[in-house]
Design a protein around this motif. Structure first.
Motif, PDB file in Angstrom:
ATOM      1  N   PHE A  37       0.146  13.099  14.338  1.00 50.22           N
ATOM      2  CA  PHE A  37       0.515  11.905  15.075  1.00 50.22           C
ATOM      3  C   PHE A  37      -0.254  10.725  14.487  1.00 50.22           C
ATOM      4  CE2 PHE A  37       2.717  13.541  18.880  1.00 50.22           C
ATOM      5  CZ  PHE A  37       2.480  14.899  18.719  1.00 50.22           C
ATOM      6  N   ARG A  38       0.185   9.524  14.818  1.00 48.41           N
ATOM      7  CA  ARG A  38      -0.572   8.353  14.405  1.00 48.41           C
ATOM      8  C   ARG A  38      -0.486   7.307  15.492  1.00 48.41           C
ATOM      9  NH1 ARG A  38       3.168   6.112   9.365  1.00 48.41           N
ATOM     10  NH2 ARG A  38       4.959   5.393  10.620  1.00 48.41           N
ATOM     11  N   PRO A  41      -3.186  -0.008  16.089  1.00 44.66           N
ATOM     12  CA  PRO A  41      -3.700  -0.878  17.139  1.00 44.66           C
ATOM     13  C   PRO A  41      -2.575  -1.571  17.903  1.00 44.66           C
ATOM     14  CG  PRO A  41      -4.951  -1.170  15.126  1.00 44.66           C
ATOM     15  CD  PRO A  41      -3.793  -0.291  14.773  1.00 44.66           C
ATOM     16  N   GLY A  42      -2.626  -1.477  19.221  1.00 39.28           N
ATOM     17  CA  GLY A  42      -1.635  -2.129  20.056  1.00 39.28           C
ATOM     18  C   GLY A  42      -0.301  -1.434  20.136  1.00 39.28           C
ATOM     19  N   LYS A  43      -0.211  -0.251  19.515  1.00 36.34           N
ATOM     20  CA  LYS A  43       1.063   0.473  19.522  1.00 36.34           C
ATOM     21  C   LYS A  43       0.883   1.833  20.175  1.00 36.34           C
ATOM     22  CE  LYS A  43       3.174  -1.730  15.518  1.00 36.34           C
ATOM     23  NZ  LYS A  43       3.916  -1.500  14.243  1.00 36.34           N
ATOM     24  N   GLU A  44       2.000   2.398  20.594  1.00 32.52           N
ATOM     25  CA  GLU A  44       1.951   3.733  21.179  1.00 32.52           C
ATOM     26  C   GLU A  44       1.779   4.795  20.088  1.00 32.52           C
ATOM     27  OE1 GLU A  44       4.758   3.011  25.128  1.00 32.52           O
ATOM     28  OE2 GLU A  44       5.300   4.508  23.624  1.00 32.52           O
ATOM     29  N   ASP A  90       2.039   1.900   7.611  1.00 28.57           N
ATOM     30  CA  ASP A  90       1.528   3.254   7.831  1.00 28.57           C
ATOM     31  C   ASP A  90       0.072   3.238   8.297  1.00 28.57           C
ATOM     32  OD1 ASP A  90       3.347   4.243   4.917  1.00 28.57           O
ATOM     33  OD2 ASP A  90       3.907   4.633   7.011  1.00 28.57           O
ATOM     34  N   THR A  91      -0.536   2.073   8.292  1.00 30.03           N
ATOM     35  CA  THR A  91      -1.923   1.945   8.730  1.00 30.03           C
ATOM     36  C   THR A  91      -2.060   2.373  10.189  1.00 30.03           C
ATOM     37  OG1 THR A  91      -2.428   0.174   7.171  1.00 30.03           O
ATOM     38  CG2 THR A  91      -3.808   0.330   9.151  1.00 30.03           C
ATOM     39  N   ALA A  92      -2.957   3.327  10.423  1.00 32.48           N
ATOM     40  CA  ALA A  92      -3.137   3.872  11.774  1.00 32.48           C
ATOM     41  C   ALA A  92      -4.259   4.896  11.743  1.00 32.48           C
ATOM     42  CB  ALA A  92      -1.859   4.546  12.267  1.00 32.48           C
ATOM     43  N   VAL A  93      -4.649   5.344  12.927  1.00 31.43           N
ATOM     44  CA  VAL A  93      -5.482   6.533  13.036  1.00 31.43           C
ATOM     45  C   VAL A  93      -4.539   7.719  13.131  1.00 31.43           C
ATOM     46  CG1 VAL A  93      -7.209   7.771  14.381  1.00 31.43           C
ATOM     47  CG2 VAL A  93      -7.323   5.280  14.187  1.00 31.43           C
ATOM     48  N   GLN A 115      -8.919   7.639   9.931  1.00 26.63           N
ATOM     49  CA  GLN A 115      -8.325   6.318   9.727  1.00 26.63           C
ATOM     50  C   GLN A 115      -7.637   6.242   8.373  1.00 26.63           C
ATOM     51  OE1 GLN A 115      -8.348   3.371  11.788  1.00 26.63           O
ATOM     52  NE2 GLN A 115      -6.902   2.666  10.235  1.00 26.63           N
ATOM     53  N   VAL A 116      -6.419   5.755   8.373  1.00 23.69           N
ATOM     54  CA  VAL A 116      -5.697   5.453   7.141  1.00 23.69           C
ATOM     55  C   VAL A 116      -5.388   3.959   7.145  1.00 23.69           C
ATOM     56  CG1 VAL A 116      -3.540   5.787   5.871  1.00 23.69           C
ATOM     57  CG2 VAL A 116      -4.703   7.752   6.903  1.00 23.69           C
ATOM     58  N   THR A 117      -5.815   3.284   6.094  1.00 26.84           N
ATOM     59  CA  THR A 117      -5.568   1.852   5.973  1.00 26.84           C
ATOM     60  C   THR A 117      -4.855   1.590   4.655  1.00 26.84           C
ATOM     61  OG1 THR A 117      -7.555   1.341   7.250  1.00 26.84           O
ATOM     62  CG2 THR A 117      -6.590  -0.448   5.964  1.00 26.84           C
ATOM     63  N   VAL A 118      -3.704   0.949   4.727  1.00 24.78           N
ATOM     64  CA  VAL A 118      -2.913   0.640   3.540  1.00 24.78           C
ATOM     65  C   VAL A 118      -2.893  -0.873   3.361  1.00 24.78           C
ATOM     66  CG1 VAL A 118      -0.711   0.937   2.370  1.00 24.78           C
ATOM     67  CG2 VAL A 118      -1.497   2.658   4.021  1.00 24.78           C
ATOM     68  N   SER A 119      -3.437  -1.313   2.251  1.00 24.55           N
ATOM     69  CA  SER A 119      -3.491  -2.758   1.978  1.00 24.55           C
ATOM     70  C   SER A 119      -2.266  -3.199   1.189  1.00 24.55           C
ATOM     71  CB  SER A 119      -4.763  -3.100   1.206  1.00 24.55           C
ATOM     72  OG  SER A 119      -4.759  -2.451  -0.048  1.00 24.55           O
ATOM     73  N   SER A 120      -1.857  -4.433   1.434  1.00 27.38           N
ATOM     74  CA  SER A 120      -0.664  -4.957   0.750  1.00 27.38           C
ATOM     75  C   SER A 120      -1.018  -5.639  -0.559  1.00 27.38           C
ATOM     76  CB  SER A 120       0.063  -5.946   1.662  1.00 27.38           C
ATOM     77  OG  SER A 120      -0.817  -6.973   2.054  1.00 27.38           O
TER      78      SER A 120
END
Length: 120
Positions: A37-38, A41-44, A90-93, A115-120
């Motif tokens: 799951f992921r 921030p601010g999303k379900e 795709d950035t999310a925990v 944590q996965v962080t994808v930079s543009s």
């Protein structure tokens, strides 16, 4: 009791790849279904993919189909999420979870998240 520990998250540029791992310990039965799951921030929280522990049937959400692949290594008690062509959205925990069978909807066990962080 089942314990789940995720690893493999990090910072990656858009278009890059990461592989998440979920190491499972405890009493894992062949009927178990392992899911990823992921939650951004601010999303379900969103279901990303799941796989049967024994039979290998899989599900991938439309948002990741063709880019992410869930797999398992029973000998290592580990479930993987290969993530390719990553996008900033795709950035999310990312969380690993387990439910007792295909016929239950409730995930009883959860990992701590990575944590996965994808930079543009």
């Amino acid at each position: 009791q089942v314990q789940l520990v995720e690893s493999g998250g990090g910072l990656v540029q858009a278009g890059g790849s990461l592989r998440l791992s979920c190491a499972a310990s405890g009493r894992i039965f062949s009927t178990y279904v392992m899911g990823w799951f992921r939650q951004a921030p601010g999303k379900e929280r969103e279901a990303v993919a799941w796989i049967e522990w024994s039979g290998g049937s899989t599900f991938h959400a439309e948002s990741v189909k063709g880019r992410f692949t869930i797999s398992r290594d029973n000998a290592k008690n580990t479930v993987y999420l290969q993530m390719n062509s990553l996008k900033p959205e795709d950035t999310a925990v990312y969380y690993c979870a387990a439910r007792r069978s295909l016929y239950t909807l409730i995930y009883d066990y959860w990992g701590q998240g990575t944590q996965v962080t994808v930079s543009s």
